[in-house]
Scaffold this motif. Structure first.
Motif, PDB file in Angstrom:
ATOM      1  N   GLU A   2      -2.153  -1.542  18.243  1.00  0.00           N
ATOM      2  CA  GLU A   2      -3.181  -1.188  17.261  1.00  0.00           C
ATOM      3  C   GLU A   2      -3.636   0.261  17.449  1.00  0.00           C
ATOM      4  O   GLU A   2      -3.771   1.012  16.476  1.00  0.00           O
ATOM      5  N   ASP A   3      -3.841   0.662  18.703  1.00  0.00           N
ATOM      6  CA  ASP A   3      -4.226   2.041  18.993  1.00  0.00           C
ATOM      7  C   ASP A   3      -3.121   3.014  18.576  1.00  0.00           C
ATOM      8  O   ASP A   3      -3.393   4.086  18.022  1.00  0.00           O
ATOM      9  N   GLU A   4      -1.873   2.634  18.822  1.00  0.00           N
ATOM     10  CA  GLU A   4      -0.748   3.493  18.441  1.00  0.00           C
ATOM     11  C   GLU A   4      -0.672   3.645  16.925  1.00  0.00           C
ATOM     12  O   GLU A   4      -0.430   4.738  16.409  1.00  0.00           O
ATOM     13  N   ALA A   5      -0.919   2.561  16.205  1.00  0.00           N
ATOM     14  CA  ALA A   5      -0.907   2.619  14.744  1.00  0.00           C
ATOM     15  C   ALA A   5      -2.010   3.541  14.229  1.00  0.00           C
ATOM     16  O   ALA A   5      -1.808   4.286  13.268  1.00  0.00           O
ATOM     17  N   GLN A   6      -3.168   3.494  14.875  1.00  0.00           N
ATOM     18  CA  GLN A   6      -4.254   4.385  14.471  1.00  0.00           C
ATOM     19  C   GLN A   6      -3.912   5.856  14.738  1.00  0.00           C
ATOM     20  O   GLN A   6      -4.223   6.730  13.932  1.00  0.00           O
TER      21      GLN A   6
END
Length: 117
Positions: free
Chosen positions: A25-29
């Motif tokens: 999720e952090d990588e997608a952000q």
């Protein structure tokens, strides 16, 4: 295989899975933020505004309509086609070949050449 599972092993598996999900999720952000930053650097060549290219320009449809309207309003007399320019040159060349004798400028002044026919 299921006999070796303990409460601690199950909790650890849940924590690991949650950490993986949170990392994705952090990588997608981060990717979304990078794309947004790159979009701010893109300048449309049609409207000169930032954030999109010509194919995605909100002014593209209006520009296409104006081009079509302008191209339909041209008449053959003012369109400047090659055919019109060539027609004027053709008349000048025809006048040159119609004369019975050709005049040539030489060192001694104009001279008349006889036809070889």
């Amino acid at each position: 295989m299921l006999t070796n599972l303990s409460k601690d092993a199950v909790l650890e598996a849940f924590r690991t899975k949650e950490a993986q999900r949170k990392g994705a999720e952090d990588e997608a952000q981060l990717v979304a933020a990078a794309v947004a930053a790159a979009a701010r650097d893109i300048i449309c060549r049609l409207c000169r505004k930032a954030g999109h290219v010509v194919l995605n320009c909100p002014s593209l449809d209006a520009a296409r309509k104006n081009i079509m309207k302008d191209s339909n309003s041209l008449t053959p007399s003012n369109s400047g086609t090659r055919k019109n320019r060539g027609g004027r040159r053709g008349k000048a060349n025809a006048a040159k070949t119609d004369s019975a004798a050709k005049i040539e400028d030489g060192c001694d002044g104009p001279a008349t050449k006889a036809n070889a026919t």
